[in-house]
Design a protein around this motif. Structure first.
Motif, PDB file in Angstrom:
ATOM      1  N   GLY A  56     -55.909  -6.479   2.398  1.00 12.86           N
ATOM      2  CA  GLY A  56     -55.419  -6.210   0.762  1.00 12.86           C
ATOM      3  C   GLY A  56     -55.226  -8.059   0.000  1.00 12.86           C
ATOM      4  O   GLY A  56     -55.772  -7.985  -1.192  1.00 12.86           O
TER       5      GLY A  56
ATOM      6  N   GLN B 110     -49.029   1.814  -4.790  1.00  9.50           N
ATOM      7  CA  GLN B 110     -50.378   0.809  -3.551  1.00  9.50           C
ATOM      8  C   GLN B 110     -49.132   1.583  -1.859  1.00  9.50           C
ATOM      9  O   GLN B 110     -50.076   1.879  -1.823  1.00  9.50           O
ATOM     10  CB  GLN B 110     -50.447  -0.354  -3.665  1.00  9.50           C
ATOM     11  CG  GLN B 110     -51.851  -0.086  -4.632  1.00  9.50           C
ATOM     12  CD  GLN B 110     -52.410  -1.474  -4.464  1.00  9.50           C
ATOM     13  OE1 GLN B 110     -52.064  -2.808  -4.243  1.00  9.50           O
ATOM     14  NE2 GLN B 110     -53.800  -1.272  -5.339  1.00  9.50           N
ATOM     15  N   SER B 111     -48.093   1.500  -2.505  1.00  7.65           N
ATOM     16  CA  SER B 111     -47.349   1.532  -1.493  1.00  7.65           C
ATOM     17  C   SER B 111     -46.432   2.735  -0.919  1.00  7.65           C
ATOM     18  O   SER B 111     -46.269   3.401   0.363  1.00  7.65           O
ATOM     19  CB  SER B 111     -45.619  -0.088  -1.385  1.00  7.65           C
ATOM     20  OG  SER B 111     -46.604  -1.105  -1.184  1.00  7.65           O
TER      21      SER B 111
ATOM     22  N   GLU C 197     -48.332  -2.643  -9.593  1.00  7.54           N
ATOM     23  CA  GLU C 197     -49.627  -2.228  -9.004  1.00  7.54           C
ATOM     24  C   GLU C 197     -48.880  -1.973  -7.731  1.00  7.54           C
ATOM     25  O   GLU C 197     -49.769  -0.841  -6.854  1.00  7.54           O
ATOM     26  CB  GLU C 197     -50.419  -2.952  -9.171  1.00  7.54           C
ATOM     27  CG  GLU C 197     -51.612  -2.190  -8.579  1.00  7.54           C
ATOM     28  CD  GLU C 197     -52.954  -3.173  -8.739  1.00  7.54           C
ATOM     29  OE1 GLU C 197     -53.756  -2.484  -8.845  1.00  7.54           O
ATOM     30  OE2 GLU C 197     -52.736  -4.853  -9.114  1.00  7.54           O
TER      31      GLU C 197
END
Length: 450
Positions: A101, A261-262, A257
């Motif tokens: 990512g 996302q984590s 963000e």
């Protein structure tokens, strides 16, 4: 009811600090295993850090030193009754997310910080509210056994399928020999009988993982699979240089963000961690049937607090998730097996664990001959711990179900967790448990030592 003593230590809040050599005795067998096997396994992430995170070998050693010290603190500073380690099955998922990512090393370390801090917050919340403990109590036996078997299949799949080229095909003889020797000395029923009759085999078996590891170090060079390049002197790990490349205090904090996302990965890591805790408790339950002379304080809220503190420190100082878990199953089983042999073999479980984790105290990371000597054996060490973890999880998981329907369901759940996304595997596990067995909660889900 007999009131058995717990090993003394200095209490601070819910934790107990036990100073090595003062509160805990030195167990040479565990100390030697920790020195070589744990050190090699702890250093196994160095190739990943140098290849994908822009660190030099020396800077990666510095990060590994901090990770090892934090893992050791679980036993020595926080008084946990488990052999601490990584949340190993989560590692491939984390690396795929971070490396796939993000392009540059700085953003990859920021993502590691995000994962560490989100996970620390999640575990702290579950500890403060007591929901973590209730979750363990609420879980049915069949689903619990399925989660443990899922960890077993995932660990073996990593060695024999996913990373077979790196593990087996590069060093097949050394790795196979080390795994075979350790499995036989730890779990073999004929070997247990031989150890009862022969003092030589008893002493050899008491060394745990070390004989297998040494066999790989001796045979590996003879068959051309291991090439030693030992350098003499001392290495001073460049902590300042490493800190400047990895800490959010220097490279900047993760974005909102990144934090969002984590969250799913942190939840998945907790599910895996929960399986490790269940496994660790079942191993202790097995040991407490034999060692009726020692009180072992199993406190899941305390475990959640210590996990949260260690992951938060790691996220700020040396972010590399998921190196701060609760239980290293292979080592936990080895130490508890020796503890079960009685007070003459190991006076206290905490003495055995502390002796093993003296390796986490930084002195070994300054010894250049040890670091360079272990370097070609890093793959063997990681394979060894995954295979032992897989075997130990399997025998524990299959001992829990009490009827054939439950055993079949456990295998179905384990395969689902190993081969599908964690959410899908868990959903299949819940549905299969309800449909095939029912919600078969244990009357005593957390091992007590009364």
């Amino acid at each position: 009811m007999e009131n058995r003593p717990e090993l003394a230590g200095w209490r601070w809040g819910p934790f107990t600090f036990r100073l090595p050599f003062y509160h805990t005795r030195l167990c040479w067998s565990e100390f030697l295993q920790g020195l070589f096997v744990s050190a090699a396994t702890g250093l196994a992430l160095i190739p990943v850090m140098t290849a994908f995170f822009g660190l030099s070998f020396e800077e990666a050693v510095a990060l590994s030193m901090i990770h090892a010290a934090l893992i050791s603190s679980a036993v020595i500073v926080f008084g946990e009754p488990y052999a601490g380690g990584w949340i190993t099955p989560a590692l491939p998922l984390i690396l795929a997310f971070v490396i796939g990512g993000y392009e540059d090393p700085a953003s990859r370390f920021q993502a590691m910080t995000a994962l560490s801090l989100v996970f620390a917050a999640l575990v702290l919340f579950l500890g403060i509210t007591g929901l973590g403990r209730r979750f363990v109590i609420w879980l049915p036996d069949t689903l619990k056994a399925g989660i443990i078997l899922g960890a077993s299949i995932a660990a073996l799949k990593r060695v024999f399928v996913d990373d077979a080229e790196r593990f087996l095909l590069e060093q097949p003889i050394a790795t196979g020999l080390a795994c075979a020797i350790c499995l036989i000395f730890t779990f073999s029923i004929p070997m247990q009988k031989l150890k009862e009759r022969s003092r030589f085999f008893f002493l050899l078996g008491s060394l745990g993982l070390l004989p297998g590891f040494l066999a790989a170090a001796i045979v590996g060079p003879l068959v051309g699979e291991v090439d030693f390049d030992i350098q003499w002197g001392f290495l001073v790990p460049p902590l300042g240089d490493a800190f400047a490349k990895v800490s959010p205090l220097v490279i900047g904090w993760p974005s909102q963000e990144m934090l969002l996302q984590s969250i799913p990965l942190a939840l998945i890591a907790y599910i895996i961690l929960f399986g490790d805790l269940v496994t660790g408790n079942e191993v202790l339950r097995d040991g407490l049937k034999v060692r009726k002379d020692e009180h072992v304080d199993i406190n899941l809220n305390r475990t959640h607090f210590s996990l949260s503190i260690r992951n938060a420190i790691m996220g700020v100082v040396a972010p590399f998730f998921p190196t701060q878990g609760a239980v290293w199953t292979g080592v936990h089983v080895i130490v508890v097996q020796r503890w079960k042999q009685g007070p003459r073999a190991m006076n206290s479980l905490h003495s055995g664990l502390a002796s093993y984790y003296l390796m986490g105290l930084p002195f070994i990371f300054f010894l250049l001959p040890l670091l360079t000597g272990l370097k070609p054996l890093l793959g063997v060490a990681l394979s060894l711990t995954l295979v032992l973890t897989g075997f130990a999880c399997a025998y524990i998981a299959m001992s829990i179900p009490r009827d054939n329907a439950s055993r079949g369901t456990v295998v179905l759940i384990g395969a689902s967790l190993a081969f599908f996304e964690p959410w899908m595997g868990l959903l299949i596990g819940v549905v299969a448990t309800l449909a095939l067995v029912g919600w078969d909660r244990s009357p005593d889900p957390i091992p007590h030592d009364e």
